[in-house]
Write a protein that holds these residues in place. Structure first.
Motif, PDB file in Angstrom:
ATOM      1  N   TYR A   1      -0.446   5.438   3.464  1.00 49.94           N
ATOM      2  CA  TYR A   1       0.273   4.233   3.881  1.00 49.94           C
ATOM      3  C   TYR A   1      -0.623   3.388   4.772  1.00 49.94           C
ATOM      4  CZ  TYR A   1       4.300   7.054   2.570  1.00 49.94           C
ATOM      5  OH  TYR A   1       5.175   7.846   1.892  1.00 49.94           O
ATOM      6  N   LEU A   2      -0.400   2.092   4.714  1.00 52.49           N
ATOM      7  CA  LEU A   2      -1.169   1.182   5.554  1.00 52.49           C
ATOM      8  C   LEU A   2      -0.264   0.021   5.942  1.00 52.49           C
ATOM      9  CD1 LEU A   2      -4.742   0.175   4.957  1.00 52.49           C
ATOM     10  CD2 LEU A   2      -3.094  -1.630   5.267  1.00 52.49           C
TER      11      LEU A   2
ATOM     12  N   CYS B   1      -0.303  -3.789   8.009  1.00 52.22           N
ATOM     13  CA  CYS B   1      -1.210  -4.844   8.447  1.00 52.22           C
ATOM     14  C   CYS B   1      -0.330  -6.007   8.911  1.00 52.22           C
ATOM     15  CB  CYS B   1      -2.108  -5.239   7.278  1.00 52.22           C
ATOM     16  SG  CYS B   1      -3.302  -6.512   7.648  1.00 52.22           S
TER      17      CYS B   1
ATOM     18  N   GLN C   1      -8.487  -2.681   2.394  1.00 49.11           N
ATOM     19  CA  GLN C   1      -7.204  -1.970   2.389  1.00 49.11           C
ATOM     20  C   GLN C   1      -7.068  -1.152   1.106  1.00 49.11           C
ATOM     21  OE1 GLN C   1      -4.449  -5.199   3.024  1.00 49.11           O
ATOM     22  NE2 GLN C   1      -4.832  -5.217   5.220  1.00 49.11           N
ATOM     23  N   SER C   2      -7.449  -1.755  -0.015  1.00 50.42           N
ATOM     24  CA  SER C   2      -7.393  -1.048  -1.293  1.00 50.42           C
ATOM     25  C   SER C   2      -8.352   0.148  -1.291  1.00 50.42           C
ATOM     26  CB  SER C   2      -7.753  -2.015  -2.429  1.00 50.42           C
ATOM     27  OG  SER C   2      -7.766  -1.345  -3.669  1.00 50.42           O
TER      28      SER C   2
ATOM     29  N   LEU D   1      -6.939   3.149   0.762  1.00 50.89           N
ATOM     30  CA  LEU D   1      -5.657   3.708   0.307  1.00 50.89           C
ATOM     31  C   LEU D   1      -5.850   4.636  -0.888  1.00 50.89           C
ATOM     32  CD1 LEU D   1      -2.935   0.899   0.396  1.00 50.89           C
ATOM     33  CD2 LEU D   1      -2.833   3.137   1.471  1.00 50.89           C
TER      34      LEU D   1
ATOM     35  N   CYS E   1       0.953  -0.348   0.854  1.00 54.30           N
ATOM     36  CA  CYS E   1       0.403  -1.269   1.841  1.00 54.30           C
ATOM     37  C   CYS E   1       1.473  -2.306   2.185  1.00 54.30           C
ATOM     38  CB  CYS E   1      -0.830  -1.960   1.260  1.00 54.30           C
ATOM     39  SG  CYS E   1      -1.571  -3.177   2.358  1.00 54.30           S
TER      40      CYS E   1
ATOM     41  N   LYS F   1      -1.089   0.740  -4.469  1.00 51.65           N
ATOM     42  CA  LYS F   1      -2.446   0.882  -5.016  1.00 51.65           C
ATOM     43  C   LYS F   1      -2.350   1.478  -6.406  1.00 51.65           C
ATOM     44  CE  LYS F   1      -7.001   1.648  -4.898  1.00 51.65           C
ATOM     45  NZ  LYS F   1      -7.663   2.556  -3.988  1.00 51.65           N
TER      46      LYS F   1
END
Length: 181
Positions: A65-66, A68, A85-86, A89, A95, A180
């Motif tokens: 998980y991310l 932003c 980010q990609s 992950l 995301c 993703k």
């Protein structure tokens, strides 16, 4: 938490059972987190890392998980940020991105400190631009919402947010959820 600042979401995420890694470019913001969340750091449920959203200091596929939040509006070019980010992950990782909407009249953020106030220009990106960059960075779109004053259950104080009350249909922020591929 990419661009975590002082760690607004850390406690909530930890209380929901997540191990949190906060990354921010500002050493000062990370110091605030260290002070504020010392018990979580000792328990190893929170790590703070200084780094830039354009070149995250993590191995590929490190996270499930991310989040932003309020970061893309500090980035001149968002392509590198979204690609990073990609990269970090895992496959099927989620995301969550949220920021100031491009219609919002907000022009800068001011961080107050005892030494001096710092003003940071707000760079606005449309949701279409963000989604297009995400699609080219191997994401699929799960959801995109654009919200204004009328959409909020809790209304901010009119004294501090007069501009948004003048145009209640104006979009204030967006939330984009990506997966993703």
């Amino acid at each position: 938490d990419v661009g975590s600042g002082a760690g607004l979401y850390a406690n909530e995420l930890i209380n929901k059972g997540h191990r949190v890694v906060s990354v921010d470019i500002s050493r000062g913001m990370l110091k605030k987190q260290l002070k504020k969340y010392n018990k979580h750091i000792r328990r190893r449920t929170l790590s703070v890392v200084q780094g830039n959203a354009n070149k995250l200091p993590f191995r590929c596929q490190s996270f499930a998980y991310l989040i932003c939040t309020r970061v893309l509006s500090h980035a001149e070019k968002i392509k590198c940020v979204i690609e990073e980010q990609s990269r970090v992950l895992r496959k099927n990782g989620i995301c969550f991105i949220t920021d100031v909407h491009s219609e919002h009249p907000y022009v800068h953020a001011t961080i107050r400190s005892s030494q001096a106030n710092v003003t940071i220009r707000t760079i606005k990106h449309s949701t279409e631009e963000i989604i297009a960059n995400a699609m080219s960075a191997n994401f699929s779109l799960l959801s995109c919402g654009e919200y204004g004053l009328e959409d909020l259950n809790w209304k901010p104080p009119i004294v501090k947010f007069r501009k948004i009350y003048m145009k209640p249909k104006l979009k204030i922020f967006y939330c984009i959820m990506l997966a993703k591929k």
